[in-house]
Design an enzyme around this catalytic site. Structure first.
Site, short mmCIF file in Angstrom:
data_model
loop_
_atom_site.label_atom_id
_atom_site.label_comp_id
_atom_site.label_asym_id
_atom_site.label_seq_id
_atom_site.Cartn_x
_atom_site.Cartn_y
_atom_site.Cartn_z
N ASP A 167 -17.74 13.75 2.42
CA ASP A 167 -17.61 14.44 3.68
C ASP A 167 -16.62 13.64 4.49
O ASP A 167 -16.66 12.41 4.50
CB ASP A 167 -18.95 14.57 4.42
CG ASP A 167 -18.86 15.65 5.49
OD1 ASP A 167 -18.43 16.78 5.17
OD2 ASP A 167 -19.18 15.38 6.66
N SER A 168 -15.70 14.35 5.10
CA SER A 168 -14.61 13.64 5.75
C SER A 168 -14.15 14.42 6.95
O SER A 168 -14.51 15.59 7.13
CB SER A 168 -13.45 13.46 4.77
OG SER A 168 -13.03 14.73 4.30
N GLY A 207 -4.78 19.93 5.70
CA GLY A 207 -5.55 19.70 6.93
C GLY A 207 -4.69 19.19 8.07
O GLY A 207 -3.63 19.74 8.38
N ASP A 257 -3.00 16.47 8.26
CA ASP A 257 -1.97 15.50 7.87
C ASP A 257 -0.67 15.61 8.67
O ASP A 257 -0.10 14.58 9.05
CB ASP A 257 -1.66 15.61 6.38
CG ASP A 257 -2.71 14.94 5.50
OD1 ASP A 257 -3.47 14.10 6.02
OD2 ASP A 257 -2.77 15.25 4.30
P1 IMP Z 1 -15.16 18.62 4.60
O1 IMP Z 1 -14.67 19.44 3.44
O2 IMP Z 1 -16.40 19.12 5.25
O3 IMP Z 1 -15.22 17.16 4.24
O4 IMP Z 1 -14.06 18.80 5.74
C1 IMP Z 1 -12.99 17.98 5.79
C2 IMP Z 1 -11.98 18.51 6.79
O5 IMP Z 1 -11.46 17.39 7.51
C3 IMP Z 1 -10.79 19.15 6.07
O6 IMP Z 1 -10.93 20.54 5.95
C4 IMP Z 1 -9.64 18.76 6.98
O7 IMP Z 1 -9.56 19.65 8.05
C5 IMP Z 1 -10.07 17.40 7.53
N1 IMP Z 1 -9.59 16.33 6.64
C6 IMP Z 1 -10.33 15.51 5.84
N2 IMP Z 1 -9.55 14.67 5.14
C7 IMP Z 1 -8.29 14.97 5.48
C8 IMP Z 1 -7.04 14.44 5.05
O8 IMP Z 1 -6.91 13.56 4.19
N3 IMP Z 1 -5.96 14.99 5.64
C9 IMP Z 1 -6.05 15.97 6.57
N4 IMP Z 1 -7.18 16.51 6.98
C10 IMP Z 1 -8.31 16.01 6.44
#
Ligand code: IMP
Length: 206
Positions: free
Chosen positions: A71-72, A153, A155
């Protein structure tokens, strides 16, 4: 060995495989079989860690071996930590990367303090049991207009000051060398490599 990965995000899967292909070529990364037809769990956690752990435990029940989930998201100081765990859906359900980036620019209009960081937590589980969780962070700055077309995303808006470029202006290898996901994934891979090759001392009972 194979590690199963619980992501349908093609940008993330590419990055995971690129990282594993380097110094950990013995570890293969495959999506959880049938991932597209497994109903996704609700992401109700208030932290990246809670969500990563819940996803890893959930999806590991559908996979034949150790499974990881990440999760990020983006944390912006001037916005009280937003978009945070809502990064993927900042502009609402079904939001595209462009929608989210536009909203971020709107919310930061006129604000000079634009410090931000990407955070990734990767959790590893097997058969519904948590094995470990690994966190990576990269610090940066939100620009006033997008630059570059690599990555995904946020970036194009995320300036990484040591490179003087956004993470959408650097190669996938350059991004992974410094990114939140690269750091968390390397910690995971080192942990798994240690587990699967016990030290000679351990084999001798010492
Ligand atoms: P997750 O899939 O719930 O972890 O959502 C992560 C969201 O955070 C992504 O859809 C992006 O909007 C943003 N995100 C996470 N990592 C990155 C990255 O490496 N670059 C750009 N956006 C990111």
């Amino acid at each position: 060995m194979t590690l199963y990965c619980a992501t349908t995000n093609p940008g993330k899967l590419r990055e995971f495989r690129l990282a594993a292909g380097g110094s950990h070529a013995a570890i293969r990364i495959e999506p959880v079989p049938g991932l597209n037809v497994i109903p996704p769990p609700a992401e109700t956690g208030r932290t990246f860690r809670e969500n990563a752990v819940a996803k890893a435990i959930y999806y590991s029940r559908f996979a034949p071996g150790a499974t990881f989930a990440d999760d990020s998201g983006l944390v912006v100081d001037a916005l009280g930590g937003a978009p945070g765990v809502d990064s993927a859906h900042y502009a609402g359900p079904g939001a595209t990367d462009d929608d989210n980036n536009q909203l971020l620019l709107e919310r930061l209009r006129g604000i000079e303090e634009r410090a931000a960081r990407f955070v990734s937590v990767i959790a590893l589980a097997e058969d519904g049991r948590l094995i470990g969780a690994f966190e990576g962070v990269v610090e940066g700055w939100i620009l006033e207009a997008p630059r570059g077309s690599n990555g995904f995303g946020y970036d194009p808006l995320f300036l990484y000051p040591p490179y003087g470029r956004t993470l959408a202006e650097v190669s996938p290898e350059e991004k992974l060398a410094v990114s939140h996901r690269g750091k968390a994934l390397r910690a995971l891979l080192e942990f798994v490599a240690r587990l699967s090759s016990p030290s000679p001392g351990a084999r001798n009972g010492g």
